[in-house]
Design a protein around this motif. Structure first.
Motif, PDB file in Angstrom:
ATOM      1  N   ARG A 102     -99.420   1.935  19.841  1.00 53.05           N
ATOM      2  CA  ARG A 102     -99.258   3.371  20.002  1.00 53.05           C
ATOM      3  C   ARG A 102    -100.198   4.170  19.084  1.00 53.05           C
ATOM      4  O   ARG A 102    -100.891   5.090  19.536  1.00 53.05           O
ATOM      5  CB  ARG A 102     -97.784   3.735  19.738  1.00 53.05           C
ATOM      6  CG  ARG A 102     -97.442   5.196  19.537  1.00 53.05           C
ATOM      7  CD  ARG A 102     -97.812   6.086  20.696  1.00 53.05           C
ATOM      8  NE  ARG A 102     -97.343   5.673  22.008  1.00 53.05           N
ATOM      9  CZ  ARG A 102     -96.098   5.822  22.477  1.00 53.05           C
ATOM     10  NH1 ARG A 102     -95.176   6.384  21.753  1.00 53.05           N
ATOM     11  NH2 ARG A 102     -95.799   5.419  23.694  1.00 53.05           N
ATOM     12  N   SER A 103    -100.238   3.801  17.787  1.00 50.34           N
ATOM     13  CA  SER A 103    -101.048   4.636  16.882  1.00 50.34           C
ATOM     14  C   SER A 103    -101.286   3.953  15.541  1.00 50.34           C
ATOM     15  O   SER A 103    -100.687   2.919  15.232  1.00 50.34           O
ATOM     16  CB  SER A 103    -100.343   5.972  16.629  1.00 50.34           C
ATOM     17  OG  SER A 103     -99.159   5.772  15.863  1.00 50.34           O
TER      18      SER A 103
ATOM     19  N   TYR B  79     -96.555  -0.486  17.487  1.00 49.46           N
ATOM     20  CA  TYR B  79     -96.243  -0.498  18.913  1.00 49.46           C
ATOM     21  C   TYR B  79     -95.209   0.586  19.191  1.00 49.46           C
ATOM     22  O   TYR B  79     -94.480   1.016  18.290  1.00 49.46           O
ATOM     23  CB  TYR B  79     -95.689  -1.870  19.311  1.00 49.46           C
ATOM     24  CG  TYR B  79     -96.759  -2.888  19.609  1.00 49.46           C
ATOM     25  CD1 TYR B  79     -97.480  -2.832  20.798  1.00 49.46           C
ATOM     26  CD2 TYR B  79     -97.053  -3.913  18.713  1.00 49.46           C
ATOM     27  CE1 TYR B  79     -98.461  -3.762  21.084  1.00 49.46           C
ATOM     28  CE2 TYR B  79     -98.045  -4.858  19.003  1.00 49.46           C
ATOM     29  CZ  TYR B  79     -98.738  -4.762  20.195  1.00 49.46           C
ATOM     30  OH  TYR B  79     -99.722  -5.680  20.480  1.00 49.46           O
ATOM     31  N   PRO B  80     -95.090   1.015  20.474  1.00 48.66           N
ATOM     32  CA  PRO B  80     -94.137   2.083  20.805  1.00 48.66           C
ATOM     33  C   PRO B  80     -92.675   1.688  20.578  1.00 48.66           C
ATOM     34  O   PRO B  80     -91.848   2.546  20.283  1.00 48.66           O
ATOM     35  CB  PRO B  80     -94.367   2.344  22.297  1.00 48.66           C
ATOM     36  CG  PRO B  80     -95.663   1.725  22.627  1.00 48.66           C
ATOM     37  CD  PRO B  80     -95.915   0.642  21.629  1.00 48.66           C
TER      38      PRO B  80
ATOM     39  N   TRP C  46     -93.355  -1.676  14.285  1.00 52.17           N
ATOM     40  CA  TRP C  46     -92.797  -0.697  15.233  1.00 52.17           C
ATOM     41  C   TRP C  46     -91.758   0.148  14.487  1.00 52.17           C
ATOM     42  O   TRP C  46     -91.222  -0.273  13.456  1.00 52.17           O
ATOM     43  CB  TRP C  46     -92.187  -1.377  16.455  1.00 52.17           C
ATOM     44  CG  TRP C  46     -90.923  -2.149  16.194  1.00 52.17           C
ATOM     45  CD1 TRP C  46     -90.835  -3.416  15.719  1.00 52.17           C
ATOM     46  CD2 TRP C  46     -89.578  -1.687  16.384  1.00 52.17           C
ATOM     47  NE1 TRP C  46     -89.531  -3.784  15.593  1.00 52.17           N
ATOM     48  CE2 TRP C  46     -88.726  -2.743  16.002  1.00 52.17           C
ATOM     49  CE3 TRP C  46     -89.012  -0.493  16.844  1.00 52.17           C
ATOM     50  CZ2 TRP C  46     -87.334  -2.649  16.056  1.00 52.17           C
ATOM     51  CZ3 TRP C  46     -87.632  -0.401  16.904  1.00 52.17           C
ATOM     52  CH2 TRP C  46     -86.809  -1.462  16.514  1.00 52.17           C
TER      53      TRP C  46
ATOM     54  N   CYS D   6    -106.072   3.705  21.764  1.00 50.78           N
ATOM     55  CA  CYS D   6    -104.836   2.998  22.101  1.00 50.78           C
ATOM     56  C   CYS D   6    -103.941   3.957  22.884  1.00 50.78           C
ATOM     57  O   CYS D   6    -104.446   4.832  23.590  1.00 50.78           O
ATOM     58  CB  CYS D   6    -104.195   2.387  20.856  1.00 50.78           C
ATOM     59  SG  CYS D   6    -103.864   3.526  19.519  1.00 50.78           S
ATOM     60  N   ASP D   7    -102.615   3.805  22.758  1.00 53.51           N
ATOM     61  CA  ASP D   7    -101.697   4.519  23.660  1.00 53.51           C
ATOM     62  C   ASP D   7    -101.363   5.917  23.128  1.00 53.51           C
ATOM     63  O   ASP D   7    -100.210   6.258  22.885  1.00 53.51           O
ATOM     64  CB  ASP D   7    -100.425   3.668  23.825  1.00 53.51           C
ATOM     65  CG  ASP D   7     -99.423   4.288  24.780  1.00 53.51           C
ATOM     66  OD1 ASP D   7     -99.845   5.116  25.624  1.00 53.51           O
ATOM     67  OD2 ASP D   7     -98.234   3.957  24.677  1.00 53.51           O
ATOM     68  N   ASN D   8    -102.395   6.700  22.914  1.00 55.50           N
ATOM     69  CA  ASN D   8    -102.226   8.120  22.546  1.00 55.50           C
ATOM     70  C   ASN D   8    -103.552   8.807  22.848  1.00 55.50           C
ATOM     71  O   ASN D   8    -104.562   8.138  23.065  1.00 55.50           O
ATOM     72  CB  ASN D   8    -101.781   8.245  21.073  1.00 55.50           C
ATOM     73  CG  ASN D   8    -102.905   8.049  20.094  1.00 55.50           C
ATOM     74  OD1 ASN D   8    -103.854   8.840  20.053  1.00 55.50           O
ATOM     75  ND2 ASN D   8    -102.848   6.986  19.286  1.00 55.50           N
TER      76      ASN D   8
ATOM     77  N   GLU E 227     -97.495  11.654  17.389  1.00 53.04           N
ATOM     78  CA  GLU E 227     -97.679  10.406  18.133  1.00 53.04           C
ATOM     79  C   GLU E 227     -99.142   9.984  18.219  1.00 53.04           C
ATOM     80  O   GLU E 227     -99.451   8.877  18.664  1.00 53.04           O
ATOM     81  CB  GLU E 227     -97.052  10.510  19.527  1.00 53.04           C
ATOM     82  CG  GLU E 227     -95.526  10.602  19.489  1.00 53.04           C
ATOM     83  CD  GLU E 227     -94.910   9.614  18.499  1.00 53.04           C
ATOM     84  OE1 GLU E 227     -95.214   8.413  18.561  1.00 53.04           O
ATOM     85  OE2 GLU E 227     -94.124  10.055  17.631  1.00 53.04           O
TER      86      GLU E 227
END
Ligand SMILES: [Fe+2]
Length: 294
Positions: free
Chosen positions: A4-5, A66-67, A117, A190-192, A139
Motif C-alpha cells: 500500500r505505501s 500491505y493494506p 501491515w 504501489c497501491d496508492n 494512504e
C-alpha cells in the motif's frame, strides 16, 4: 496484491542532537525522545522517521505496509516461495514500529526492508515546531525513497514480481565521473496514487540511501523550508526545480545521515488504470541544478 505505501523509515545515527535540530527546525517535524534516539512525527502517526542511537550514520530500513493481513500473509508467502530470507519481527518490535506485524528482508541489492501491515495511532495532533501546516501523507504514505541498486534489473523484478509494484517511469541520469550512457533509474508505484514510492538508482551510496522525499501542500511551504535549511547552514544538494516524471517542484538538501532529503509539493497522482509507463529522456522540466559537494 501490492504494497500500500511507505509507512516509515528507520535511520541510525551517532549524533541524535543533530537529527533533533534538523528534524524540528529544518524539516519541521515534531521530535519526541525514544530509547536514546528520536521519533519524528509528520502526521497522525506517532512517527514516520525513527532515528535510532547508534555508532555511525546509516540509513537502516524502509517500512512498507500491505493494506491488510490477508495481503500481508500472501505477500510474505510469495517472498518465501521465491527463496527470499524473511525474518519475522517480535511483537515488541512491531509495537515499537506502531504496526500490527512485520518481517525483515532485503532486496537483491541489499536494501533492508521492514514489511508489515496495520497502524497504531495515539490521537495526538501533529503540531509542527517550524509552522509546516501539514505533510501530504495519509494512504499515500510518508513520501518516497530512492535506493541504490547495483543489481538494477534484478531489484526492479523483486519489487514488481514479489511486492506488486508497477513501473511509473525510467530514465538515465548523468553524474560527474559516471559513464557516458548514464546510469539507470526505475521509478515504481504501489497501491496508492503517489507517482513513485520506491525508486532504484544504479549507483552506490555510502549512506545507504540516495534520497527520501517528503511533500508539503504548497510552494510557500517549500520556499520556507529552503529558508530554514539555509539559515541552519544545511548543504543544498539541488536548487529548486520541477521533475519531468512526477512534476514535483522541490529542492534537495543533505541530512545529518549523509543522504539527501527532497522537499517538494505538487506531485501528480496518476490513475494507474489509465497510466502509461513512461521513459523520460530528460530529468527535469526546469531547475534542479546539483551541487554534489558539501
Ligand atoms: Fe525524489
Amino acid at each position: 496484491m501490492a504494497i500500500r505505501s511507505l509507512a516509515y523509515v528507520v535511520v541510525d545515527t551517532a549524533d541524535v542532537e543533530a537529527w533533533r535540530a534538523y528534524g524540528e527546525q529544518v524539516l519541521g517535524m515534531r521530535a519526541t525522545d525514544h530509547e536514546g534516539g528520536l521519533r519524528l512525527r509528520m502526521d497522525e502517526r506517532p512517527f514516520r522517521m525513527l532515528i535510532r542511537a547508534g555508532d555511525a550514520e546509516q540509513f537502516h530500513a524502509a517500512g512498507l505496509v500491505y493494506p491488510d493481513k490477508a495481503a500481508f500473509d500472501r505477500g510474505i508467502a510469495g517472498l518465501r516461495d521465491a527463496g527470499v530470507a524473511v525474518e519475522p519481527a517480535s511483537e515488541a518490535e512491531a509495537k515499537d514500529r506502531h504496526v500490527v506485524e512485520f518481517v525483515r528482508c532485503a532486496d537483491p541489492s541489499g536494501n533492508r526492508l521492514e514489511i508489515g501491515w496495520g497502524r497504531v495511532v495515539d490521537g495526538a495532533p501533529f503540531v509542527s515546531p517550524a509552522g509546516v501546516p501539514e505533510f501530504i501523507t495519509g494512504e499515500m504514505g510518508m513520501g518516497h525513497v530512492v535506493f541504490p541498486a547495483a543489481k538494477l534489473a534484478e531489484t526492479r523484478a523483486f519489487y514488481i514480481d514479489l511486492l506488486g509494484f508497477g513501473d511509473s517511469d525510467e530514465m538515465r541520469v548523468h553524474v560527474p565521473g559516471g559513464p557516458d550512457v548514464g546510469l539507470g533509474m526505475h521509478f515504481l508505484h504501489c497501491d496508492n496514487p503517489r507517482h513513485h514510492t520506491v525508486a532504484l538508482a544504479e549507483f552506490p551510496v555510502p549512506s545507504g540511501l540516495v534520497h527520501m522525499m517528503v511533500e508539503v501542500p504548497g510552494l510557500d511551504d517549500v520556499g520556507r523550508a529552503l529558508d530554514r535549511a539555509k539559515a541552519a547552514n544545511v548543504h543544498i544538494s539541488s536548487s529548486l526545480g520541477k521533475h519531468m516524471n512526477d512534476k514535483m517542484v522541490s529542492f534537495y538538501m543533505r541530512s545529518p545521515g549523509g543522504f539527501d532529503i527532497e522537499y517538494g509539493f505538487g506531485g501528480i497522482q496518476p490513475d494507474w488504470t489509465s497510466f502509461t509507463p513512461t521513459i523520460s529522456l530528460k530529468e527535469d522540466e526546469w531547475g534542479h541544478h546539483w551541487d554534489f559537494g558539501g
